[in-house]
Design a protein around this motif. Sequence first.
Motif, mmCIF file in Angstrom:
data_model
loop_
_atom_site.group_PDB
_atom_site.id
_atom_site.type_symbol
_atom_site.label_atom_id
_atom_site.label_comp_id
_atom_site.label_asym_id
_atom_site.label_seq_id
_atom_site.Cartn_x
_atom_site.Cartn_y
_atom_site.Cartn_z
ATOM 1 N N ILE A 77 38.538 45.745 44.435
ATOM 2 C CA ILE A 77 37.259 45.246 44.955
ATOM 3 C C ILE A 77 36.210 45.193 43.862
ATOM 4 C CG2 ILE A 77 35.378 45.675 46.583
ATOM 5 C CD1 ILE A 77 37.495 47.073 48.387
ATOM 6 N N LEU A 78 36.157 46.213 43.034
ATOM 7 C CA LEU A 78 35.163 46.219 41.955
ATOM 8 C C LEU A 78 35.413 45.088 40.968
ATOM 9 C CD1 LEU A 78 34.935 50.069 41.478
ATOM 10 C CD2 LEU A 78 32.989 48.582 42.034
ATOM 11 N N ARG A 79 36.670 44.794 40.691
ATOM 12 C CA ARG A 79 36.971 43.673 39.799
ATOM 13 C C ARG A 79 36.528 42.351 40.429
ATOM 14 N NH1 ARG A 79 36.906 42.239 34.641
ATOM 15 N NH2 ARG A 79 38.269 40.459 34.237
ATOM 16 N N VAL A 80 36.806 42.184 41.721
ATOM 17 C CA VAL A 80 36.338 40.985 42.423
ATOM 18 C C VAL A 80 34.821 40.886 42.338
ATOM 19 C CG1 VAL A 80 36.025 39.929 44.695
ATOM 20 C CG2 VAL A 80 38.279 40.771 44.027
ATOM 21 N N ALA A 81 34.136 41.991 42.636
ATOM 22 C CA ALA A 81 32.671 41.978 42.651
ATOM 23 C C ALA A 81 32.111 41.540 41.307
ATOM 24 C CB ALA A 81 32.137 43.364 43.029
ATOM 25 N N TRP A 82 32.711 42.004 40.228
ATOM 26 C CA TRP A 82 32.244 41.603 38.904
ATOM 27 C C TRP A 82 32.534 40.131 38.630
ATOM 28 C CZ3 TRP A 82 29.195 41.894 35.027
ATOM 29 C CH2 TRP A 82 29.523 41.299 33.812
ATOM 30 N N LEU A 83 33.753 39.684 38.950
ATOM 31 C CA LEU A 83 34.130 38.305 38.638
ATOM 32 C C LEU A 83 33.264 37.299 39.375
ATOM 33 C CD1 LEU A 83 38.039 38.424 38.551
ATOM 34 C CD2 LEU A 83 36.480 38.290 36.604
ATOM 35 N N VAL A 84 32.905 37.593 40.620
ATOM 36 C CA VAL A 84 32.107 36.638 41.401
ATOM 37 C C VAL A 84 30.623 37.009 41.396
ATOM 38 C CG1 VAL A 84 34.076 36.060 42.850
ATOM 39 C CG2 VAL A 84 32.462 37.804 43.632
ATOM 40 N N LYS A 85 30.275 38.030 40.617
ATOM 41 C CA LYS A 85 28.881 38.481 40.440
ATOM 42 C C LYS A 85 28.219 38.809 41.788
ATOM 43 C CE LYS A 85 29.143 38.034 35.981
ATOM 44 N NZ LYS A 85 30.592 37.723 35.893
ATOM 45 N N SER A 86 28.934 39.606 42.588
ATOM 46 C CA SER A 86 28.395 40.063 43.866
ATOM 47 C C SER A 86 27.694 41.406 43.662
ATOM 48 C CB SER A 86 29.504 40.203 44.915
ATOM 49 O OG SER A 86 28.968 40.750 46.113
ATOM 50 N N ALA A 87 26.381 41.368 43.509
ATOM 51 C CA ALA A 87 25.621 42.605 43.325
ATOM 52 C C ALA A 87 25.739 43.507 44.539
ATOM 53 C CB ALA A 87 24.154 42.271 43.050
ATOM 54 N N TYR A 88 25.858 42.923 45.731
ATOM 55 C CA TYR A 88 25.947 43.692 46.975
ATOM 56 C C TYR A 88 27.253 44.490 47.025
ATOM 57 C CZ TYR A 88 25.423 44.556 52.043
ATOM 58 O OH TYR A 88 25.291 45.131 53.277
ATOM 59 N N GLU A 89 28.373 43.826 46.792
ATOM 60 C CA GLU A 89 29.656 44.524 46.833
ATOM 61 C C GLU A 89 29.774 45.526 45.686
ATOM 62 O OE1 GLU A 89 31.558 44.674 49.196
ATOM 63 O OE2 GLU A 89 31.790 42.774 50.227
#
Length: 217
Positions: A77-89
């Motif tokens: 999940i953290l890798r996804v959040a970084w790749l798509v630049k989701s500050a919330y996640e």
Amino acid sequence: MTEITPRIPPLPRAEWTDDAREVFAYWGEPNAWEEGSKTNILMTMGNHPDLGKVYNIWGKHLLMSNTLSTRHLEILILRVAWLVKSAYEWHNHVGYGLNAGLTLEEIGAIRDFPAGDDWNEQDEAVLRSVDELKNDGVISDATWAILGQYFDMRQKMDLVFSIGHYVMTSWAISSFGVGIEGGADQIGFDLRTASGKIPGKTYKPGEVEDWTDTRGY
């Protein structure tokens, strides 16, 4: 760390139907049926209860009943959040990741992958799976073969769907304009909080009795 203007505002109280309240209260947050959820994404999803209710069921499986270890799920999940630049996640799952046994140094290395930490083959395969699905739409044969050495069929299925779910959720959060909750000490991609404090553990719904108290809002 900037304020976000919602494109889809939280459902106004005058429009709270029982179906909408089911969306707010699904995760067991105290008083959510009567007062609404303090979690912004739930109050946004209350605008579309039919979607919100099935989204909650689906999301709960992947967050709470996943056959992957919690550690590998949080890496993913953290890798996804970084790749798509989701500050919330990113903000929410840094705390979950710390609770799963990740260190701040490891979380920084998840962000910086493939540079950074010296990952073992299993962890690296999870990280590569995220990158390959996000960039190419498929996990490569080489990475799939490595996954097969460590994960059974159900775990591999959960891994693929978890990556897709968190990409989809991050896109929705960003497109709907869902901001990080007021009162939360926002954790940036640099792993610094707005207050300057070191990020700490947070708990998933129901994981401990006072799980809501760790969120800061």
